[in-house]
Design a protein around this motif. Structure first.
Motif, mmCIF file in Angstrom:
data_model
loop_
_atom_site.group_PDB
_atom_site.id
_atom_site.type_symbol
_atom_site.label_atom_id
_atom_site.label_comp_id
_atom_site.label_asym_id
_atom_site.label_seq_id
_atom_site.Cartn_x
_atom_site.Cartn_y
_atom_site.Cartn_z
ATOM 1 N N ILE A 19 19.164 -39.591 31.479
ATOM 2 C CA ILE A 19 17.982 -38.902 31.630
ATOM 3 C C ILE A 19 16.767 -40.163 31.679
ATOM 4 N N VAL A 53 16.034 -31.681 39.076
ATOM 5 C CA VAL A 53 15.725 -31.363 37.943
ATOM 6 C C VAL A 53 14.789 -32.287 37.200
ATOM 7 N N ASP A 83 16.298 -35.531 35.186
ATOM 8 C CA ASP A 83 17.880 -35.502 34.846
ATOM 9 C C ASP A 83 18.797 -36.057 35.936
ATOM 10 N N ARG A 129 22.276 -36.646 36.003
ATOM 11 C CA ARG A 129 23.571 -36.532 35.960
ATOM 12 C C ARG A 129 24.258 -36.356 37.172
ATOM 13 N N GLY A 178 19.662 -38.392 26.312
ATOM 14 C CA GLY A 178 18.858 -36.972 26.273
ATOM 15 C C GLY A 178 17.399 -37.313 26.738
ATOM 16 N N PRO A 179 16.703 -36.309 26.684
ATOM 17 C CA PRO A 179 15.235 -36.455 26.938
ATOM 18 C C PRO A 179 14.470 -36.990 25.836
ATOM 19 N N ASP A 196 20.270 -34.930 20.005
ATOM 20 C CA ASP A 196 19.184 -34.502 21.143
ATOM 21 C C ASP A 196 19.655 -33.477 21.813
ATOM 22 N N ARG A 197 19.173 -32.337 21.296
ATOM 23 C CA ARG A 197 19.473 -31.053 22.070
ATOM 24 C C ARG A 197 18.456 -30.670 23.190
ATOM 25 N N ARG A 248 16.646 -30.408 26.819
ATOM 26 C CA ARG A 248 16.976 -30.630 28.212
ATOM 27 C C ARG A 248 15.600 -30.598 29.136
ATOM 28 N N VAL A 249 16.088 -31.105 30.132
ATOM 29 C CA VAL A 249 15.065 -31.109 31.078
ATOM 30 C C VAL A 249 14.947 -29.789 31.955
ATOM 31 N N VAL A 250 13.347 -29.166 31.750
ATOM 32 C CA VAL A 250 13.133 -27.918 32.278
ATOM 33 C C VAL A 250 12.410 -28.237 33.751
#
Length: 334
Positions: free
Chosen positions: A3, A31, A43, A45, A81-82, A169-170, A172-174
């Motif tokens: 990220i 993303v 993101d 990935r 993570g974000p 880190d839960r 996510r990129v929205v």
């Protein structure tokens, strides 16, 4: 590191480049999440697998293209993570990407010595409460019993804070669409301590934004204040960068009225409690722009408000004919 958190060094003159900069990032990944006024989460990935390069290498390519195509530099933080990418951005500066390693123990080591306020979502009130009990770093928060944190700041907030302090880190990129915006920045010739001059700069910026909105027959729904101030630790190290604080406020009704914008800007500024902060620049950004004819307003029988708006219309006509400084508030005329 998958990220990226990118903060573009946008000046008011360069703000029109933001849509193009977002499209630049979308060439690497679809993303992409905008973080107004000048930040973006991406993101990578899929991009890492497709291009056969790591996130830090792709960050360097993004920066070069940003400079070459738009003349805009950027600071970039990278992490698994974000949340970690946003924390890493605090240590980044143009030309140097700050990356959080995914190696075991690296995340905990990266976070341990940082203040609790470094975590996204931890506001001044929460940080003050934790500091009063000696929990002023993320390492101390990570080691604190969960029951203690929940007693101090609540069950859900305590659990989430402890997870983040431990590097969990839960987020996510929205993907989202960044609303069109207008910005006005007021830099100071030297680091400014005087609150009166801060307020004068905010008044000037609010007046400019209001006039530009009315000229374009638009209103805004949200106002964002960014305070850029001297980072003494980095200045001593020769980094020459600024830290910043950003606050947003949704207006009670969409407006292009300079007095309403000024009142909102003053309110956000006072809420920061800067005291004797060394401020390098102040910026206002009007967001969520819509055509003025679509906006609805609360009816009022206040003759003072009606008079102020009529005066504003006359002042706008004078500025259109004689220049932007033809009519100024008394505080700015000196």
């Amino acid at each position: 590191m998958t990220i990226l958190c990118v903060r573009f060094q946008l000046t008011p003159e360069r703000e029109a480049a933001l849509p193009g900069l977002l499209r630049l990032l979308e060439e690497f990944t679809p993303v992409v999440e905008g973080l107004p006024p000048d930040g973006v989460l991406a993101d990578l990935r899929g991009a890492e697998r497709y291009f056969g390069r790591g996130a830090v290498e792709l960050a360097a390519v993004i920066r070069v293209r940003s400079l070459a195509l738009y003349g805009v530099d950027c600071a970039i933080g990278a992490g698994p993570g974000p949340m970690l990418a946003r924390v890493a951005l605090r240590d980044a500066r143009p030309g140097v990407t700050c990356a959080v390693s995914e190696e075991p123990g690296a995340v905990a080591q990266f976070l341990a010595g940082r203040p609790v306020s470094a975590l996204p979502g931890v506001g001044a009130a929460t940080a003050r409460t934790l500091c009063e009990y000696g929990l002023d770093t993320l390492g101390l928060v990570a080691a604190a019993p969960l029951s203690t944190l929940q007693r101090l700041i609540g069950a859900k907030a305590g659990r989430e804070l402890r997870e983040k302090a431990n590097g969990i880190d839960r987020g996510r990129v929205v993907p989202n669409a960044v609303s069109r915006s207008l910005a006005a920045e007021r830099p100071f010739a030297s680091d400014e301590l005087n609150p009166d001059r801060h307020r004068r700069a905010l008044l000037s910026a609010a007046e400019e934004i209001g006039a530009r909105l009315r000229a374009g027959e638009k209103v805004c729904h949200t106002l964002t204040l960014t305070v850029r101030y001297a980072d003494l630790r980095r200045a001593r190290a020769g980094g020459g960068t600024c830290d910043s604080t950003t606050r947003s406020r949704t207006l009670t009704e969409p407006t292009a009225h300079s007095a309403a914008l000024t009142k909102a800007a003053y309110g956000m500024y006072e809420a920061l409690g800067l005291q004797r902060a060394r401020v390098r620049a102040l910026a206002l950004r009007a967001e969520g722009l819509t055509p003025a004819y679509r906006a609805s307003y609360q009816l009022t029988f206040d003759p003072v408000d009606d008079k102020v708006r009529r005066i504003e219309e006359v002042a706008d006509r004078a500025r259109a004919r004689f220049g932007p400084r033809a009519v100024l508030p008394g505080a700015l005329a000196a």
